[in-house]
Design a protein around this motif. Structure first.
Motif, PDB file in Angstrom:
ATOM      1  N   ILE A 118      33.005 -10.389  -9.444  1.00  0.00           N
ATOM      2  CA  ILE A 118      32.466 -10.477 -10.611  1.00  0.00           C
ATOM      3  C   ILE A 118      31.978  -8.994 -11.144  1.00  0.00           C
ATOM      4  N   GLU A 119      32.448  -8.871 -12.347  1.00  0.00           N
ATOM      5  CA  GLU A 119      32.466  -7.632 -13.017  1.00  0.00           C
ATOM      6  C   GLU A 119      31.754  -7.994 -14.361  1.00  0.00           C
ATOM      7  N   TRP A 120      30.760  -7.006 -14.913  1.00  0.00           N
ATOM      8  CA  TRP A 120      30.129  -7.404 -16.034  1.00  0.00           C
ATOM      9  C   TRP A 120      29.596  -5.940 -16.642  1.00  0.00           C
ATOM     10  N   GLN A 121      29.238  -5.914 -17.898  1.00  0.00           N
ATOM     11  CA  GLN A 121      28.731  -4.911 -18.899  1.00  0.00           C
ATOM     12  C   GLN A 121      28.163  -5.450 -20.163  1.00  0.00           C
ATOM     13  N   PRO A 122      27.141  -4.739 -20.248  1.00  0.00           N
ATOM     14  CA  PRO A 122      26.600  -5.191 -21.752  1.00  0.00           C
ATOM     15  C   PRO A 122      27.631  -4.995 -22.901  1.00  0.00           C
ATOM     16  N   THR A 123      27.491  -5.722 -23.993  1.00  0.00           N
ATOM     17  CA  THR A 123      28.365  -5.635 -25.073  1.00  0.00           C
ATOM     18  C   THR A 123      27.339  -4.918 -26.236  1.00  0.00           C
ATOM     19  N   SER A 124      28.151  -4.501 -27.196  1.00  0.00           N
ATOM     20  CA  SER A 124      27.023  -3.919 -28.335  1.00  0.00           C
ATOM     21  C   SER A 124      26.183  -4.862 -29.176  1.00  0.00           C
ATOM     22  N   ALA A 125      26.598  -6.082 -28.922  1.00  0.00           N
ATOM     23  CA  ALA A 125      26.062  -7.107 -29.596  1.00  0.00           C
ATOM     24  C   ALA A 125      24.647  -7.776 -28.700  1.00  0.00           C
ATOM     25  N   GLY A 126      24.519  -7.105 -27.536  1.00  0.00           N
ATOM     26  CA  GLY A 126      23.309  -7.456 -26.733  1.00  0.00           C
ATOM     27  C   GLY A 126      23.623  -8.468 -25.854  1.00  0.00           C
ATOM     28  N   GLU A 127      24.945  -8.993 -25.633  1.00  0.00           N
ATOM     29  CA  GLU A 127      25.433  -9.885 -24.652  1.00  0.00           C
ATOM     30  C   GLU A 127      25.761  -9.165 -23.225  1.00  0.00           C
ATOM     31  N   ILE A 128      26.174  -9.994 -22.486  1.00  0.00           N
ATOM     32  CA  ILE A 128      26.558  -9.675 -21.160  1.00  0.00           C
ATOM     33  C   ILE A 128      28.026 -10.162 -20.936  1.00  0.00           C
ATOM     34  N   ALA A 129      29.326  -9.540 -21.016  1.00  0.00           N
ATOM     35  CA  ALA A 129      30.559  -9.778 -20.928  1.00  0.00           C
ATOM     36  C   ALA A 129      30.859  -9.738 -19.314  1.00  0.00           C
ATOM     37  N   PHE A 130      31.408 -10.818 -18.792  1.00  0.00           N
ATOM     38  CA  PHE A 130      31.561 -10.912 -17.390  1.00  0.00           C
ATOM     39  C   PHE A 130      32.962 -11.625 -17.195  1.00  0.00           C
ATOM     40  N   THR A 131      33.674 -10.869 -16.121  1.00  0.00           N
ATOM     41  CA  THR A 131      34.889 -11.584 -15.636  1.00  0.00           C
ATOM     42  C   THR A 131      34.630 -11.795 -14.333  1.00  0.00           C
ATOM     43  N   GLY A 132      35.567 -12.635 -13.491  1.00  0.00           N
ATOM     44  CA  GLY A 132      35.748 -12.873 -12.149  1.00  0.00           C
ATOM     45  C   GLY A 132      37.173 -13.107 -11.604  1.00  0.00           C
ATOM     46  N   SER A 133      37.466 -12.294 -10.438  1.00  0.00           N
ATOM     47  CA  SER A 133      38.655 -12.345  -9.982  1.00  0.00           C
ATOM     48  C   SER A 133      38.880 -12.463  -8.535  1.00  0.00           C
ATOM     49  N   VAL A 134      40.008 -13.149  -8.128  1.00  0.00           N
ATOM     50  CA  VAL A 134      40.115 -13.214  -6.343  1.00  0.00           C
ATOM     51  C   VAL A 134      41.568 -12.753  -6.404  1.00  0.00           C
ATOM     52  N   GLU A 135      41.294 -11.555  -5.118  1.00  0.00           N
ATOM     53  CA  GLU A 135      42.417 -10.654  -4.925  1.00  0.00           C
ATOM     54  C   GLU A 135      43.247 -10.087  -6.212  1.00  0.00           C
ATOM     55  N   GLY A 136      42.228  -9.529  -7.257  1.00  0.00           N
ATOM     56  CA  GLY A 136      42.893  -8.870  -8.185  1.00  0.00           C
ATOM     57  C   GLY A 136      43.224 -10.149  -9.364  1.00  0.00           C
ATOM     58  N   ARG A 137      43.347 -11.201  -9.167  1.00  0.00           N
ATOM     59  CA  ARG A 137      43.922 -12.197 -10.284  1.00  0.00           C
ATOM     60  C   ARG A 137      42.814 -12.552 -10.885  1.00  0.00           C
ATOM     61  N   PRO A 138      42.703 -12.716 -12.327  1.00  0.00           N
ATOM     62  CA  PRO A 138      41.856 -12.940 -13.012  1.00  0.00           C
ATOM     63  C   PRO A 138      41.511 -14.725 -12.720  1.00  0.00           C
ATOM     64  N   VAL A 139      40.288 -15.126 -12.665  1.00  0.00           N
ATOM     65  CA  VAL A 139      40.112 -16.412 -12.532  1.00  0.00           C
ATOM     66  C   VAL A 139      39.016 -16.986 -13.267  1.00  0.00           C
ATOM     67  N   MET A 140      38.232 -16.194 -14.273  1.00  0.00           N
ATOM     68  CA  MET A 140      37.282 -16.616 -15.113  1.00  0.00           C
ATOM     69  C   MET A 140      36.789 -15.383 -15.974  1.00  0.00           C
ATOM     70  N   SER A 141      36.195 -15.818 -17.368  1.00  0.00           N
ATOM     71  CA  SER A 141      35.775 -14.859 -17.937  1.00  0.00           C
ATOM     72  C   SER A 141      34.775 -15.446 -18.852  1.00  0.00           C
ATOM     73  N   GLY A 142      33.625 -14.486 -19.523  1.00  0.00           N
ATOM     74  CA  GLY A 142      32.779 -15.221 -20.271  1.00  0.00           C
ATOM     75  C   GLY A 142      31.634 -14.287 -20.963  1.00  0.00           C
ATOM     76  N   ARG A 143      30.974 -14.723 -21.574  1.00  0.00           N
ATOM     77  CA  ARG A 143      29.759 -13.935 -22.127  1.00  0.00           C
ATOM     78  C   ARG A 143      28.582 -14.882 -22.332  1.00  0.00           C
ATOM     79  N   VAL A 144      27.382 -14.125 -22.106  1.00  0.00           N
ATOM     80  CA  VAL A 144      26.359 -14.666 -22.107  1.00  0.00           C
ATOM     81  C   VAL A 144      25.245 -13.902 -23.013  1.00  0.00           C
ATOM     82  N   ALA A 145      24.308 -14.606 -23.731  1.00  0.00           N
ATOM     83  CA  ALA A 145      23.361 -13.829 -24.344  1.00  0.00           C
ATOM     84  C   ALA A 145      22.036 -14.100 -23.800  1.00  0.00           C
ATOM     85  N   PRO A 146      21.372 -13.350 -23.096  1.00  0.00           N
ATOM     86  CA  PRO A 146      20.091 -13.410 -22.418  1.00  0.00           C
ATOM     87  C   PRO A 146      18.952 -13.753 -23.326  1.00  0.00           C
TER      88      PRO A 146
END
Length: 103
Positions: free
Chosen positions: A75-103
């Motif tokens: 799981i990798e994530w970083q805050p966005t300029s809009a105050g959200e958190i963008a995240f991705t998930g990968s298995v063995e370097g292959r993307p399996v999921m992505s999303g954004r959440v607003a806390p």
């Protein structure tokens, strides 16, 4: 003055081969359900950030490939300029999921 660069954060999760959700999703071809992946990702992010993300608003979530019992999910994530958190998930370097959440 240079603008500060956002630091990408990451953590690894492993779903055990005998994960309880695998038995019902799907017999003979087990996958970890998307809701479980999402919960695990958000829990890991909240723990690493030292804060509670719930209740929060899920802005988007895409599941691109199945995650199987025994897989290591990065799981990798970083805050966005809009105050959200963008995240991705990968298995063995292959993307399996992505999303954004607003806390």
């Amino acid at each position: 003055m240079p603008t500060p660069q956002t630091i990408l954060r990451a953590t690894d999760l492993r779903f055990p081969a005998d994960h309880p959700t695998a038995a019902g999703h799907f017999p003979g071809n087990p996958v970890i359900p998307g809701a479980v992946l999402l919960d695990a990702a958000l829990t890991a992010i909240a723990g690493a950030e030292g804060r509670d993300l719930g209740p929060c608003r899920l802005r988007s979530a895409k599941f691109l490939r199945p995650v199987r019992p025994g897989d290591r999910l990065r799981i990798e994530w970083q805050p966005t300029s809009a105050g959200e958190i963008a995240f991705t998930g990968s298995v063995e370097g292959r993307p399996v999921m992505s999303g954004r959440v607003a806390p």
